[in-house]
Write a protein that holds these residues in place. Structure first.
Motif, PDB file in Angstrom:
ATOM      1  N   ASN A 128      35.964  40.416  29.877  1.00 30.00           N
ATOM      2  CA  ASN A 128      34.533  40.712  29.844  1.00 30.00           C
ATOM      3  C   ASN A 128      33.777  40.192  31.049  1.00 30.00           C
ATOM      4  O   ASN A 128      32.574  39.984  30.987  1.00 30.00           O
ATOM      5  N   SER A 129      34.478  39.981  32.142  1.00 29.93           N
ATOM      6  CA  SER A 129      33.800  39.518  33.344  1.00 29.93           C
ATOM      7  C   SER A 129      34.619  39.899  34.567  1.00 29.93           C
ATOM      8  O   SER A 129      35.812  40.192  34.468  1.00 29.93           O
ATOM      9  N   PHE A 130      33.954  39.878  35.713  1.00 30.51           N
ATOM     10  CA  PHE A 130      34.561  40.250  36.981  1.00 30.51           C
ATOM     11  C   PHE A 130      35.446  39.107  37.473  1.00 30.51           C
ATOM     12  O   PHE A 130      34.971  37.990  37.662  1.00 30.51           O
ATOM     13  N   THR A 146      36.214  33.738  36.988  1.00 28.62           N
ATOM     14  CA  THR A 146      35.344  34.905  36.841  1.00 28.62           C
ATOM     15  C   THR A 146      33.959  34.587  37.381  1.00 28.62           C
ATOM     16  O   THR A 146      33.623  33.440  37.651  1.00 28.62           O
ATOM     17  N   ASN A 184      37.150  45.081  35.502  1.00 26.81           N
ATOM     18  CA  ASN A 184      37.292  43.942  34.584  1.00 26.81           C
ATOM     19  C   ASN A 184      38.486  44.121  33.646  1.00 26.81           C
ATOM     20  O   ASN A 184      38.414  43.793  32.459  1.00 26.81           O
ATOM     21  N   SER A 239      41.661  44.215  28.713  1.00 29.68           N
ATOM     22  CA  SER A 239      40.272  44.205  29.185  1.00 29.68           C
ATOM     23  C   SER A 239      39.656  42.831  28.969  1.00 29.68           C
ATOM     24  O   SER A 239      39.777  42.238  27.889  1.00 29.68           O
TER      25      SER A 239
END
Length: 1341
Positions: free
Chosen positions: A1209-1211, A1236, A1180, A1207
């Motif tokens: 906060n999700s794929f 995402t 991520n 960075s």
């Protein structure tokens, strides 16, 4: 020099909990959606009946956090015994304690507990996701990272009674010393002298008991006086492959923790549990004990240590040696992976929901306090037929037998469970619940343990049938696996006028999986349904009156006209109507029976046939009317002299009277105003002393406010009163009632646009007039189910600000909505935005919505649905000069708007779109999981690769069964893919290509290829669909694949199905060794990644010819091209930049990234002829690398330079490049948008050096100086977990627009203050220009 902007919010519910967060008597629903914290109230619709209640979820507020929410837990503290606080855990190992601030109508951070350094110093493993646990009775919390346990004791009522004040102070001094020793940080944010928590302490799980190995799961248990938890652990690792060697390696133990001595006492241990047991589910009263869940079995352990086991499928016999101990229910054939369990309140059953959405009961036979037996029962599907779940998560329990399911891969429903037995009426249930809550509050002494068994039986409900009724649902637009950019509408003209939405680039993505899969059409603006059009020679304003007349005003030629709608817009000649002046306003009175015309010099009242009744011209005298407002029978006019007049018009006796304005306003310049029915002055009208003692109320401590026990709204709000709102020349907003008794109030600090506006007495002292408030409205906004009052302010610079009216327990106040689109800027920083005059127009009913329209070069529509905050949507790509509601026999509750070309369009708001997120969305049900999507521009169709689950038949390459196959066991799952052609005419599937079993369409791309010919000298270009597939079987068999080329051809459509005018035509197909994981177009040819090779092929009219190839590292996960350059992303070796040359055919390695990333997806970003690559990895994190051969550290370009890491906060599932536009012209630069897994979309936009420097300093100031929800640090969120080498530092980090855009919502003083920290000269205007550029980066496509 790039900026990250999340332009669509996440919508996938990851966490949910029901608690008394705002009200002490009513439970509210708190949900976490990745970084979004939302608070909902359950409301009952007015159309509800006692037998058929209709419950809906109403959003109270939402908060964008600078961190990923990993858990939410409610807790009762000694500081607030009537309300729940929330523990909000965020990555990687920290949690915030928050409460609801009733006075400010927002969340307030009580304390922040940060364990990341303490845990990282105690382990060599990289800190990843941690788990938050809470003791059921609030005595302590535990943050667990693998075997490291961070406990935080909380003060309880019993401890406060026992301790005196002196000992408390001594403990606080000791705790501060211990905090620094342990490395944990507990930061109380409140100003209270004492805190409700003690010192945190860190314990290794293996030190609790010698038998504990690696902890699998840990949970606190119910019905124990001291903090007691169960731990699942294993000393030996086991998996399906080594079961013959190791079985039953899991141990379960229950330990009681002494918070004073930090030691534990073992209560019981259970050894030899199957290796797949991985979850503990504690059971509350009236049940007891806990459930241990594995993939193939359910085990119940009661508080006495008695174990009951049920085998739920036929694999249990293979994984455990003690099959005789299991009750056999293998006929159910359940797969318990990713299932959810919730104990039904006051029932002896628990509800088990499988990942496929099937319901089962865990039925416990209860005898007094003990459980004699438990079994699994299936629930009749007819009892929950409306509830579709795929991979459900947490289940929140609310009032009135309501359950909320956090559904990961589909919409999240609000469900009520109803007992069909009439004896179980709601009154009895309510009584039982009350008794149960009283028993929980009472002190649990030993006498309680021997309570009369008959009393317990009364609490537990019988075996009656339960029906599950869906009341509401939250829309989930995740999981997005792929998206494509395409056109929603390609019609150039609609009703002989230019289509305002023609070729507007939209995002077409997927949402959900399995049976809940949908196609999600995301459009940047509203797509109005146009019914008819009109053209004028010269018109500036228009009004629709009485559903019969269209009035137009020509401000240039001073001319007004009447058109009859039902007579094909024929002109109506009226001798009384003023047609030789421009018209400022037209109003209807008495339900359209009377019509009021306002011109600069005259006010005339007509009947509905335009015959003059009365005039008010003598009131105006020599002054000039600028504007007017009418509500019910009251008319407010604003004069050029700065005066205002209010008239009450009596249509029955055709007379009028002039209303007196408070004398304190006599010398005040008035610029604009509004008339409304509002609750605003209701409280001060009854008790004016509220304003006199407001100063003391402001200084009350937070604990006192929370103990008042006020709800968000008073129970008896009463009717609204007629309220007159005025705006003064020095930008104050004044309000008074119809019968004001010379009392006049003002909203304090409105000229600074403060976060909260509160009422005060009007101050006659005036500042120098400098009006920048252009228009105000105080009206209800909402949908057909619910409406709320908002104050809407339009500024001279085109900014739209919304303030929500709320009740703080004593008085009504306003709170600013901060998460809104930016529509304008002060200081003339956005002059193009106000090139066409901005005005607000109120719509009481626009196809069910009560909303506000904003005219201008970019028109906007302010909508609010029940599940969202107010949203400001772009209405169309063309300007709107004038707007009016429109209603006739053909168009119901529509609108008519006039563009700057003197053309009018009559249209409706489409209701098949969802207006809850930041862009409008339309969801089309598909029913099969989607892997890839592409848009075929030539035919205006979409090609989608889908797949469904099938039973896997395990054969080897020769078609023989694999050795060791258990034919008597249920087969495993495999996939069967298909390629579907979808027509946007009605979004239906018009053609399908079925792939073989176990074959999946991995990638689908639309490409314009050069087609060579053996007979012709020159090539011609044509658009094709290239499909790469993989055949996936068991691990012992290689994954082969194929690539196919299809053309979409025109055919004669089927009868009564005009959309079926296209179909697939196969051009070429070739099987490959190795799965085809990615394809892309390069210089008119196409590249195919097959296994560990990439091959570029040339398309001929008689086949396909390979022309160049390259051996790759491990697994090509991404292939993208930009001109003749290509990115090859690998699962281990990051990205390679490769060049393709056609003379001679070859592939040239230009550069490699040496970071060793697992690449999910990547794409190009270009800025001023510089080439960057944006990489999204498996952790991520976004990485920005640059190809720069002139940099000495790049080794002539062989090494791609790492510029920044960021960075998120999700794929990230998909990235695509597209041109960056600025105010309707192309810059030649390219930006990237990405999707995402939680349904959010983001863009990474290149910006120039000057803007970057300004915004970087501003971001630093905002990060350090401004308040952030839950006390979270934006810098830590984006850069805290990144490991950078010494050479690759974040010298030019990617900017976070989520932080920067908060600047636009600060009050004016803070904005000027922060701007002065950035620079000294004209910086305020430059900052706003940069923010507008970021906001509009995706507009004009």
């Amino acid at each position: 020099m790039d900026v990250y902007h999340e332009f669509i919010d996440p919508s996938r519910v990851s966490h949910s909990v029901g608690c008394n967060f705002i009200s002490s008597t009513v439970k509210h629903l708190v949900v976490g959606k990745a970084t979004l914290l939302q608070i909902f109230e359950v409301v009952q619709l007015k159309s509800s009946t006692p037998s058929k209640p209709q419950h809906r979820l109403k959003l109270i507020d939402q908060f964008k956090l600078h961190g990923l929410i990993t858990d939410i837990k409610p807790i009762r503290t000694v500081e607030s015994p009537n309300f729940d606080y929330l523990l909000v855990s965020t990555k990687s190992a920290k949690f915030s304690v928050i409460k609801w601030d009733h006075h400010l109508h927002t969340i307030s951070t009580v304390s922040l507990h940060y364990y990341e350094n303490a845990i990282q110093n105690s382990t060599y493993e990289k800190l990843s996701k941690s788990e938050l646990l809470l003791e059921p009775y609030g005595s302590c919390s535990c943050l667990r990272f693998k075997n490291l346990l961070c406990f935080l004791p909380f003060e309880t009522a019993e401890e406060l009674d026992d301790d005196d004040a002196d000992s408390e102070n001594e403990d606080m001094v000791k705790s501060e010393k211990k905090e620094h020793e342990n490395g944990t940080v507990n930061v109380p944010v409140t100003d209270q002298p004492g805190s409700f928590f003690d010192t945190s302490f860190l314990i290794d799980g293996q030190s609790l008991d010698s038998s504990i190995g690696s902890i699998i799961d840990m949970q606190f248990l119910f019905k124990y006086r001291e903090p007691t938890f169960g731990i699942l652990s294993q000393r030996q690792q086991a998996w399906a492959g080594n079961l013959p060697k190791i079985k039953d390696n899991v141990q379960f133990c229950i330990l009681t923790l002494d918070l004073t001595t930090k030691s534990t006492v073992s209560v019981l241990k259970i050894d030899n549990l199957p290796y797949d047991v991985d979850r503990i589910v504690p059971l509350p009263s009236p049940l007891n004990g806990c459930l241990l869940l594995g993939c193939n079995e359910i085990i119940h352990v009661d508080n006495g240590g008695i174990v009951r086991r049920i085998a739920v499928n036929q694999f249990t016999s293979l994984i455990t040696a003690s099959t005789k101990a299991y009750q056999d229910q293998t006929h159910l054939n359940l797969k318990l992976e990713d299932c959810s369990v919730v104990a039904l309140p006051n029932d002896h059953r628990a509800l088990l929901v499988l990942s496929t959405g099937e319901f089962y009961y865990l039925n416990f036979e209860v005898d007094g306090k003990s459980i004699k037996k438990f079994t699994i029962e299936s629930v009749d599907k007819l009892l929950y037929s409306d509830i579709k779940l795929t991979f459900p998560g947490q289940i929140a329990t609310l009032d009135n037998n309501l359950l909320f399911f956090a559904n990961h891969n589909g919409n999240s429903p609000l469900v009520q469970f109803k007992y069909q037995d009439e004896a179980l009426n709601p009154k009895k249930l309510a009584k039982i619940v009350d008794e149960d809550s009283k028993n929980e509050d009472e002190d649990e002494d030993e006498d309680d343990l021997y309570k009369d068994e008959e009393e317990e039986v009364q609490v537990v409900l019988g075996n009656s049938v339960i029906e599950f009724v869906k009341h509401d649902e939250l829309v989930n637009t995740g999981v997005v696996s792929s998206f494509s950019l395409g056109y929603y509408s390609t019609e150039k003209f609609k009703f002989n006028l230019k289509n305002p939405n023609c070729k507007e680039v939209s995002i077409i993505a997927n949402a959900g999986t399995h049976s809940e899969t949908k196609l999600n059409i995301i459009t940047p603006s509203i797509q109005p349904t146009i019914s008819s059009t009109l053209s004028f020679s010269q018109v500036n304003r228009m009004w629709n009156l009485n559903q019969k007349y269209l009035i137009t005003s020509d401000d240039i030629n001073f001319k007004s006209e009447i058109f009859q709608i039902e007579k094909s817009f024929a002109r109506l000649n009226s001798k009384d109507f003023i047609n030789n002046e421009l018209t400022i306003s037209m109003h209807e009175l008495n339900n359209g029976k009377f019509i009021l015309q306002i011109t600069p010099k005259q006010i005339v009242l007509y009947n509905n046939l335009f015959r003059k009744k009365i005039t008010l011209n003598e009131e105006i005298k020599d002054d000039e009317i600028i504007n007017s407002v009418l509500r019910d029978e009251f008319l407010m006019i604003f004069l050029a002299s700065g005066d205002v007049m209010i008239f009450a018009i009596n249509t029955y006796n055709e007379s009028y009277s002039k209303l007196e304005i408070p004398k304190i306003l006599d010398d005040t310049i008035i610029t604009t105003g509004y008339i409304t029915n509002s609750h605003l002055l209701r409280a001060v009208s009854k008790d004016v002393n509220l304003l006199l003692k407001s100063g003391t109320k402001r200084n009350r401590s937070s604990s006192v406010v929370s103990n008042v026990g006020t709800a968000a709204e008073p129970k008896n709000v009463g009717p609204k009163s007629k309220t007159f709102v005025l705006v003064t020349g020095d930008n104050r907003i004044v309000a008074f009632n119809r019968f004001h008794n010379q009392r006049c109030y003002q909203l304090n600090h409105v000229d600074k646009f403060s976060d909260n506006l509160h009422l005060g007495f009007f101050d006659p002292a005036q500042n120098e007039p400098d009006p920048f408030i252009k228009q105000v409205m105080l009206n209800e906004i909402g949908d057909k189910d619910h409406k709320e009052e908002y104050l809407t302010i339009l500024t001279i610079g085109g900014e739209v600000l919304l303030y929500k009216l709320y009740f703080d327990g004593e008085n009504y106040e306003f709170k600013k909505e901060k998460d809104l689109a930016i529509t304008g800027a002060p200081e003339n920083a956005y002059p193009i935005g106000t090139a066409v005059e901005r005005r607000l127009a109120y719509f009481p009913n626009l196809n069910g919505y009560t909303c506000i329209f904003v005219t201008g070069v970019t028109p906007y529509l302010i909508l609010k649905s029940l599940h969202s905050i107010p949203r400001i949507y772009q209405f169309s790509k063309i300007p709107a000069v004038s707007i009016s509601p429109f209603h006739d026999s053909k168009v119901a509750n529509g609108l008519i708007f006039l563009d700057n070309q003197q053309n009018a369009r009559i249209c409706q708001l489409p209701l098949d779109f969802n207006y809850e997120n930041t862009w409008p969305m339309k969801l089309i049900h598909i029913g099969e999981s989607i892997r890839a999507i592409t848009y075929h521009e030539s035919s205006h169709t979409y090609v989608v690769s889908t797949f469904k689950d099938i039973d896997y038949e395990c054969f080897d390459e020769e078609g023989k069964p694999i050795v060791g196959l258990h034919k008597d066991k249920p087969p495993s799952s495999a996939y069967k893919g298909s390629i579907k052609l979808i027509s946007p005419f009605n979004w239906s599937v018009i053609d399908t290509i079925e792939l073989a079993d176990n074959e999946l369409g991995m990638t689908v791309k639309s490409m314009i290829l050069d087609v060579g010919s053996s007979t012709k000298k020159f090539k011609h270009k044509k658009e094709f669909i290239v499909i790469g597939s993989g055949k996936y079987r068991m691990e012992d068999l290689s994954a082969n694949g194929s690539f196919r080329i299809y053309e979409i051809i025109d055919i004669i459509p089927e009868p009564d199905r005009p959309e079926t005018n296209h179909k697939f035509k196969e051009v070429f197909k070739e099987d490959t060794k190795g799965a085809v994981t990615s394809v892309c177009e390069v210089s008119g040819r196409f590249l195919v990644s097959q296994g560990q090779k990439v091959i570029v092929r040339d398309l001929q009219d008689d086949g396909v010819v390979p022309v160049a190839f390259l051996d790759t590292a491990v697994y090509v996960s991404e292939a993208k091209s930009f001109g003749n350059m290509m990115i090859l992303g690998d699962s281990l070796k990051s990205v390679w930049l490769v060049g393709f040359d056609a003379e001679p055919f070859r592939m040239i390695m230009l550069g490699k990234d040496l970071q060793g990333l697992d690449v999910n997806c990547a794409d190009f970003i270009t800025k001023d002829e510089e080439v960057f690559i944006l990489i999204a990895d498996n952790n991520n994190v976004l990485h920005l690398v640059q190809y720069d051969p002139e940099d000495p550290t790049a080794l002539n370009g062989q090494r791609l330079l790492s510029k920044s890491s960021f960075s998120i906060n999700s794929f990230v599932t998909c990235l695509k490049s597209l041109p960056k536009t600025e105010e309707k012209y192309d810059t030649g630069n390219f930006q990237t948008i990405g999707s995402t897994i939680d349904g959010s979309f983001f863009s990474v936009v290149p910006i120039n050096e000057a803007s970057y420097r300004r915004m970087y300093i501003l971001q630093q100031q905002l990060t350090d100086k401004e308040y952030h929800y839950c006390g979270l640090n934006p810098r830590l969120n984006r850069f805290g977990g990144l490991s950078m080498t010494a050479n690759d530092t974040n010298t030019k980090p990617i900017l976070d627009y989520d932080v920067i855009r908060a600047y636009g919502k600060l009050n004016e003083e803070r904005k000027k203050n922060l701007a002065s920290k950035v620079s000294a000269k004209n910086i305020y205007q430059d900052i706003w220009k940069d923010i507008i550029e970021f906001e509009n980066a995706l507009k004009g496509l």
